[in-house]
Design a protein around this motif. Structure first.
Motif, PDB file in Angstrom:
ATOM      1  N   VAL A  67      49.769 -42.576 -44.782  1.00  0.00           N
ATOM      2  CA  VAL A  67      48.799 -41.558 -44.397  1.00  0.00           C
ATOM      3  C   VAL A  67      49.090 -41.172 -42.938  1.00  0.00           C
ATOM      4  N   PRO A  68      49.428 -39.926 -42.637  1.00  0.00           N
ATOM      5  CA  PRO A  68      49.825 -39.539 -41.275  1.00  0.00           C
ATOM      6  C   PRO A  68      48.637 -39.404 -40.338  1.00  0.00           C
ATOM      7  N   PHE A  69      47.976 -40.541 -40.085  1.00  0.00           N
ATOM      8  CA  PHE A  69      46.775 -40.547 -39.243  1.00  0.00           C
ATOM      9  C   PHE A  69      47.144 -40.335 -37.777  1.00  0.00           C
ATOM     10  N   GLY A  70      47.921 -41.242 -37.199  1.00  0.00           N
ATOM     11  CA  GLY A  70      48.439 -41.097 -35.848  1.00  0.00           C
ATOM     12  C   GLY A  70      49.944 -40.969 -35.889  1.00  0.00           C
ATOM     13  N   GLU A  71      50.526 -40.225 -34.939  1.00  0.00           N
ATOM     14  CA  GLU A  71      51.969 -39.994 -34.994  1.00  0.00           C
ATOM     15  C   GLU A  71      52.768 -41.267 -34.736  1.00  0.00           C
ATOM     16  N   GLU A  72      52.256 -42.165 -33.892  1.00  0.00           N
ATOM     17  CA  GLU A  72      52.977 -43.412 -33.658  1.00  0.00           C
ATOM     18  C   GLU A  72      53.127 -44.193 -34.954  1.00  0.00           C
ATOM     19  N   GLY A  73      52.035 -44.332 -35.695  1.00  0.00           N
ATOM     20  CA  GLY A  73      52.084 -45.068 -36.950  1.00  0.00           C
ATOM     21  C   GLY A  73      52.905 -44.395 -38.020  1.00  0.00           C
ATOM     22  N   ALA A  74      53.042 -43.067 -37.935  1.00  0.00           N
ATOM     23  CA  ALA A  74      53.798 -42.329 -38.948  1.00  0.00           C
ATOM     24  C   ALA A  74      55.290 -42.276 -38.640  1.00  0.00           C
ATOM     25  N   THR A  75      55.679 -42.530 -37.398  1.00  0.00           N
ATOM     26  CA  THR A  75      57.081 -42.418 -37.009  1.00  0.00           C
ATOM     27  C   THR A  75      57.943 -43.448 -37.728  1.00  0.00           C
ATOM     28  N   ALA A  76      59.096 -43.026 -38.202  1.00  0.00           N
ATOM     29  CA  ALA A  76      60.020 -43.922 -38.884  1.00  0.00           C
ATOM     30  C   ALA A  76      60.439 -45.053 -37.951  1.00  0.00           C
ATOM     31  N   ALA A  77      60.484 -46.282 -38.486  1.00  0.00           N
ATOM     32  CA  ALA A  77      60.750 -47.465 -37.662  1.00  0.00           C
ATOM     33  C   ALA A  77      62.087 -47.379 -36.942  1.00  0.00           C
ATOM     34  N   GLY A  78      63.063 -46.723 -37.539  1.00  0.00           N
ATOM     35  CA  GLY A  78      64.394 -46.675 -36.951  1.00  0.00           C
ATOM     36  C   GLY A  78      64.528 -45.762 -35.752  1.00  0.00           C
ATOM     37  N   VAL A  79      63.531 -44.917 -35.482  1.00  0.00           N
ATOM     38  CA  VAL A  79      63.603 -43.992 -34.338  1.00  0.00           C
ATOM     39  C   VAL A  79      62.416 -44.136 -33.398  1.00  0.00           C
ATOM     40  N   LEU A  80      61.540 -45.097 -33.644  1.00  0.00           N
ATOM     41  CA  LEU A  80      60.423 -45.331 -32.735  1.00  0.00           C
ATOM     42  C   LEU A  80      60.980 -45.729 -31.371  1.00  0.00           C
ATOM     43  N   PHE A  89      41.774 -40.978 -51.300  1.00  0.00           N
ATOM     44  CA  PHE A  89      42.376 -42.281 -51.568  1.00  0.00           C
ATOM     45  C   PHE A  89      41.348 -43.304 -52.037  1.00  0.00           C
ATOM     46  N   ASN A  90      41.868 -44.430 -52.575  1.00  0.00           N
ATOM     47  CA  ASN A  90      41.000 -45.514 -53.018  1.00  0.00           C
ATOM     48  C   ASN A  90      40.229 -46.136 -51.871  1.00  0.00           C
ATOM     49  N   GLU A 118      47.882 -45.991 -48.222  1.00  0.00           N
ATOM     50  CA  GLU A 118      46.770 -45.891 -49.165  1.00  0.00           C
ATOM     51  C   GLU A 118      47.288 -45.435 -50.523  1.00  0.00           C
ATOM     52  N   MET A 119      46.518 -45.741 -51.555  1.00  0.00           N
ATOM     53  CA  MET A 119      46.807 -45.297 -52.916  1.00  0.00           C
ATOM     54  C   MET A 119      45.921 -44.103 -53.238  1.00  0.00           C
ATOM     55  N   GLY A 120      46.546 -42.974 -53.627  1.00  0.00           N
ATOM     56  CA  GLY A 120      45.760 -41.797 -53.936  1.00  0.00           C
ATOM     57  C   GLY A 120      46.616 -40.561 -54.095  1.00  0.00           C
ATOM     58  N   VAL A 121      46.080 -39.420 -53.662  1.00  0.00           N
ATOM     59  CA  VAL A 121      46.764 -38.141 -53.790  1.00  0.00           C
ATOM     60  C   VAL A 121      46.630 -37.391 -52.458  1.00  0.00           C
ATOM     61  N   MET A 122      47.692 -36.683 -52.072  1.00  0.00           N
ATOM     62  CA  MET A 122      47.667 -35.945 -50.811  1.00  0.00           C
ATOM     63  C   MET A 122      48.444 -34.639 -50.964  1.00  0.00           C
ATOM     64  N   ALA A 123      47.843 -33.553 -50.497  1.00  0.00           N
ATOM     65  CA  ALA A 123      48.502 -32.250 -50.456  1.00  0.00           C
ATOM     66  C   ALA A 123      48.919 -31.977 -49.013  1.00  0.00           C
ATOM     67  N   PHE A 124      50.130 -31.475 -48.820  1.00  0.00           N
ATOM     68  CA  PHE A 124      50.620 -31.270 -47.460  1.00  0.00           C
ATOM     69  C   PHE A 124      51.713 -30.208 -47.443  1.00  0.00           C
ATOM     70  N   ASN A 125      52.015 -29.714 -46.249  1.00  0.00           N
ATOM     71  CA  ASN A 125      53.151 -28.806 -46.045  1.00  0.00           C
ATOM     72  C   ASN A 125      53.300 -28.539 -44.552  1.00  0.00           C
ATOM     73  N   GLN A 126      54.434 -27.965 -44.200  1.00  0.00           N
ATOM     74  CA  GLN A 126      54.686 -27.503 -42.836  1.00  0.00           C
ATOM     75  C   GLN A 126      55.349 -26.144 -42.910  1.00  0.00           C
ATOM     76  N   PHE A 127      54.840 -25.206 -42.112  1.00  0.00           N
ATOM     77  CA  PHE A 127      55.381 -23.853 -42.074  1.00  0.00           C
ATOM     78  C   PHE A 127      56.048 -23.640 -40.718  1.00  0.00           C
ATOM     79  N   VAL A 128      57.324 -23.280 -40.729  1.00  0.00           N
ATOM     80  CA  VAL A 128      58.105 -23.134 -39.506  1.00  0.00           C
ATOM     81  C   VAL A 128      58.579 -21.695 -39.369  1.00  0.00           C
TER      82      VAL A 128
END
Length: 420
Positions: free
Chosen positions: A152-165, A228-229, A205-215
Motif C-alpha cells: 500500500v503506497p502510504f509513505g514514499e519511504e516505505g514504498a521505495t524498492a529496497a535495492g534503491v533506498l 482492504f481486509n 494488505e490483502m484487498g483491491v486497489m485502483a491506481f494509475n499515473q498520467f505523465v
C-alpha cells in the motif's frame, strides 16, 4: 611611490568575493536537477504494471542484502554500556513478475530474512513469508485494478524498492506507523523484540486497489484508491466480518519537485491476535530531486496516526517525520544525512506469548526520540550498492537514554528473464 586607492581596493575585493559566490552558485546550480527532468514513476506503477505484451512474460528477480549490524545502548544516569553485533540478512527477497498478455500482469515477492516484515518473536518463526502476491487487470482505460496481497503506497519511504533506498534502516516513523498494524512503543532499528515488531506488516494488505499515473512532459499526476481486509500480512479475515480498511493516495510531480499525500482509515486486526481497533493515519511527502540518481536531492516525510485502543483511555497518537539530503560528490559515491523524530502519547502496550501477540491491560509510557543518521553509499555496476550507516538515537523520556547503531550492507539485485 603612489599610494593604493582604498576605494578601488575595497571594490576589487567585493568584486572578487562576488565572483567567487557567483562561481559557487553556478557550480551548485549545475548539481540541481533540471525543471524539465522526467518525473519519478509512481511506485504503484513500478510494482503493479508491465509493458504491454501480446505473449506471456516472466522475470525472476529479487535483491540479496547481507551485512553486519552493531548496536550500543546506554541507560540514563549510568556508566554501563551494552552492545551487541551480528551478521545478518537485512533483506532476502526473491520474486517473479510478468504478464499473461496485454491486459493481465502479475507480481510475487517473498521474504526469507529475519527482519521487521518477518520477525522471529512471540513464537512467530522467521522462515519465509509472502510479501506480495497479486494480479493487475488493465481492461479499463486510465485505471489499473490490482487484486491480492500488495504494498500500500502510504509513505514514499516505505514504498521505495529496497535495492534503491538511500539508506539501510528505515526512519522510526516508517517502522512504527507505516509498517506497523498498530502504533506501539518504538522499534527504531526494526529489531525483533517486545516493542511492536511482532505487529509489523511491511506496509502490505490483502484487498483491491485502483491506481494509475498520467505523465505529460515534466508533469505527472498519480492516484491510488484501495479497500482492504485490515489484517496486514496475516491473510486472515477482518474482525468485522468484512473488509474494513479504506485508503486513498494522490501525488503531483513537476520535474524534480514531487508532493504526495495519503490517508487510511478503518478497523484493523492484530496479526496472530483477536483484538481489533480503529485507526486513522495520514502521510505527506515533499521531494526535490530523484534520490535514486540525481547528484543533489532533498526529501521530507511526515506521518501521523490516531488509534482508538481498548486498553488506553481515549485515542492513542503517534507521529514522526524525517528530513534528508543526499549529495553525490562524484558519480559513484553518495553521502546522505537524515534527521528523524518520533513520539507517542497514550498508546497501548503489547505483550507476547508463544504463538500470539496481545494488548496489555494498561497504556504504555509515552515515548519521544530523535535520530541522526549518516549514510555513505558506493554505487557499483549493475545496480550493486555498498552501504555504511551510523544512527544515533536519543530517547527523551524513556528508560533507554541513547543508542548508537552501525550498519554495513551489500545490496545485490538480480534478474533473469524466463519468458520473453
Amino acid at each position: 611611490m603612489k599610494k593604493p586607492n582604498k576605494k578601488r581596493t575595497w571594490l576589487a575585493r567585493a568584486l572578487g568575493a562576488g565572483a567567487m559566490l557567483t562561481t559557487s552558485a553556478v557550480a551548485c546550480a549545475g548539481l540541481l536537477p533540471s525543471m524539465n527532468e522526467k518525473p519519478m514513476t509512481a511506485w504503484a506503477m513500478v510494482y503493479g504494471t508491465e509493458k504491454p505484451q501480446q505473449k506471456p512474460t516472466a522475470l525472476l528477480f529479487g535483491v540479496v542484502q547481507p551485512g553486519y549490524s552493531y548496536i550500543q545502548a546506554s541507560p540514563p544516569k549510568s556508566t554501563t554500556v551494552t552492545g551487541n553485533g551480528a551478521f545478518k540478512f537485512y533483506r532476502l527477497r526473491p520474486g517473479i513478475r510478468g504478464s499473461l498478455g496485454p491486459n493481465i500482469d502479475y507480481y510475487f515477492l517473498a521474504e526469507f530474512a529475519n527482519n521487521a516484515a518477518n520477525p522471529d518473536v512471540g513464537g512467530i518463526n522467521a522462515s519465509a513469508r509472502v510479501m506480495d502476491g497479486n494480479v493487475t487487470l488493465n481492461y479499463i482505460p486510465g485505471v489499473h485494478v490490482q487484486v491480492g496481497q500488495m504494498l500500500v503506497p502510504f509513505g514514499e519511504e516505505g514504498a521505495t524498492a529496497a535495492g534503491v533506498l538511500p539508506w539501510i534502516n528505515y526512519s522510526p516513523a516508517t517502522y512504527n506507523i507505516d509498517f506497523n498494524q498498530v502504533a506501539t512503543t518504538p522499534a527504531p532499528n526494526g529489531i525483533a523484540g517486545p516493542n511492536g515488531s511482532g505487529l509489523f506488516d511491511a506496509g502490505r494488505e490483502m484487498g483491491v486497489m485502483a491506481f494509475n499515473q498520467f505523465v505529460h512532459g515534466p508533469m505527472a499526476v498519480d492516484y491510488a484508491v484501495g479497500y482492504f481486509n485490515g489484517t496486514g500480512l496475516s491473510q486472515t479475515q477482518s474482525s468485522m466480518g468484512h473488509p474494513d480498511q479504506a485508503f486513498v493516495h494522490g501525488g503531483v510531480d513537476f520535474g524534480p519537485l514531487g508532493i504526495a499525500g495519503s490517508y487510511e482509515t478503518g478497523r484493523q486486526r492484530f496479526n496472530y491476535a483477536s483484538e481489533s481497533y480503529h485507526q486513522n493515519r495520514y502521510a505527506i511527502d515533499v521531494r526535490y530531486g530523484n534520490y535514486i540518481k540525481d547528484p543533489l536531492w532533498l526529501w521530507y516525510e511526515y506521518q501521523h496516526a490516531n488509534s482508538g485502543q481498548p486498553a488506553a483511555q481515549g485515542n492513542g497518537t503517534a507521529r514522526g517525520w524525517f528530513a534528508a539530503a543526499g549529495f553525490h560528490p562524484v558519480k559513484k559515491y553518495m553521502g546522505v544525512f537524515r534527521y528523524s523524530t518520533f513520539n507517542t502519547e497514550n498508546l497501548d502496550s503489547v505483550t507476547y506469548s508463544p504463538g500470539s501477540v496481545e494488548l496489555a491491560p494498561a497504556p504504555a509510557a509515552a515515548v519521544s526520540l530523535d535520530q541522526e543518521s549518516l549514510v555513505g553509499v558506493y554505487l557499483a555496476r549493475k545496480g550493486v550498492r555498498y552501504y555504511v550507516e551510523f544512527d544515533h538515537t536519543t530517547y527523551n523520556n524513556s528508560t533507554l537514554h541513547a543508542d548508537n547503531a552501525v550498519s554495513v550492507m551489500l545490496s545485490v539485485p538480480f534478474g533473469v528473464r524466463l519468458l520473453h
